[in-house]
Write a protein that holds these residues in place. Structure first.
Motif, PDB file in Angstrom:
ATOM      1  N   CYS A  74       0.817  -1.222   0.000  1.00 57.90           N
ATOM      2  CA  CYS A  74       0.000   0.000   0.000  1.00 57.90           C
ATOM      3  C   CYS A  74       0.846   1.265   0.000  1.00 57.90           C
ATOM      4  N   SER A  78       0.425   3.937  -2.917  1.00 58.65           N
ATOM      5  CA  SER A  78       0.047   5.313  -2.567  1.00 58.65           C
ATOM      6  C   SER A  78       1.037   6.324  -3.139  1.00 58.65           C
ATOM      7  N   SER A  79       2.321   6.005  -3.063  1.00 63.99           N
ATOM      8  CA  SER A  79       3.340   6.904  -3.614  1.00 63.99           C
ATOM      9  C   SER A  79       3.218   7.009  -5.131  1.00 63.99           C
ATOM     10  N   LYS A  81       0.434   6.526  -6.900  1.00 59.17           N
ATOM     11  CA  LYS A  81      -0.772   7.301  -7.176  1.00 59.17           C
ATOM     12  C   LYS A  81      -0.526   8.793  -6.952  1.00 59.17           C
ATOM     13  N   ALA A  82       0.232   9.135  -5.920  1.00 55.53           N
ATOM     14  CA  ALA A  82       0.540  10.536  -5.649  1.00 55.53           C
ATOM     15  C   ALA A  82       1.380  11.128  -6.779  1.00 55.53           C
TER      16      ALA A  82
END
Length: 98
Positions: A74, A78-79, A81-82
């Protein structure tokens, strides 16, 4: 997230089977045997795909007896997606950025 990390993830996701694996893992951990059932590939081919997904940091593996269980990392997701979220679509090179 470094550009090289993003490039490795994009390369890993550039294969339709690996993209399908990531989508399958998005709803939780899966045993390699369950992943294999969803494809018409051999176990060594699945292992190759999983190695690529693990090496780019997108997938984590956990051994339980003779079985490998896979889940999304995750933090990496998340990184990634950022990073994608920082990209804009600019038309005309000016104030028309979206």
């Amino acid at each position: 997230m470094q550009e090289m990390d993003v490039a490795l993830i994009c390369k890993a996701l550039g294969d339709a089977n690996r993209l399908k694996i990531v989508k399958m893992l998005s709803d939780g951990e899966k045993c390699g045997c369950k992943l294999l059932e969803a494809f018409e590939i051999t176990q060594p081919t699945l292992s190759h795909h999983m190695k690529i997904l693990c090496e780019c940091g997108l997938v984590e593996t956990r051994k339980e007896g003779k079985w490998s269980h896979y889940s999304l990392n995750c933090g990496t997701l998340s990184s990634f997606k950022a990073f994608i979220g920082t990209l804009n679509c600019c038309k005309g090179g000016g104030s028309e950025c979206q």
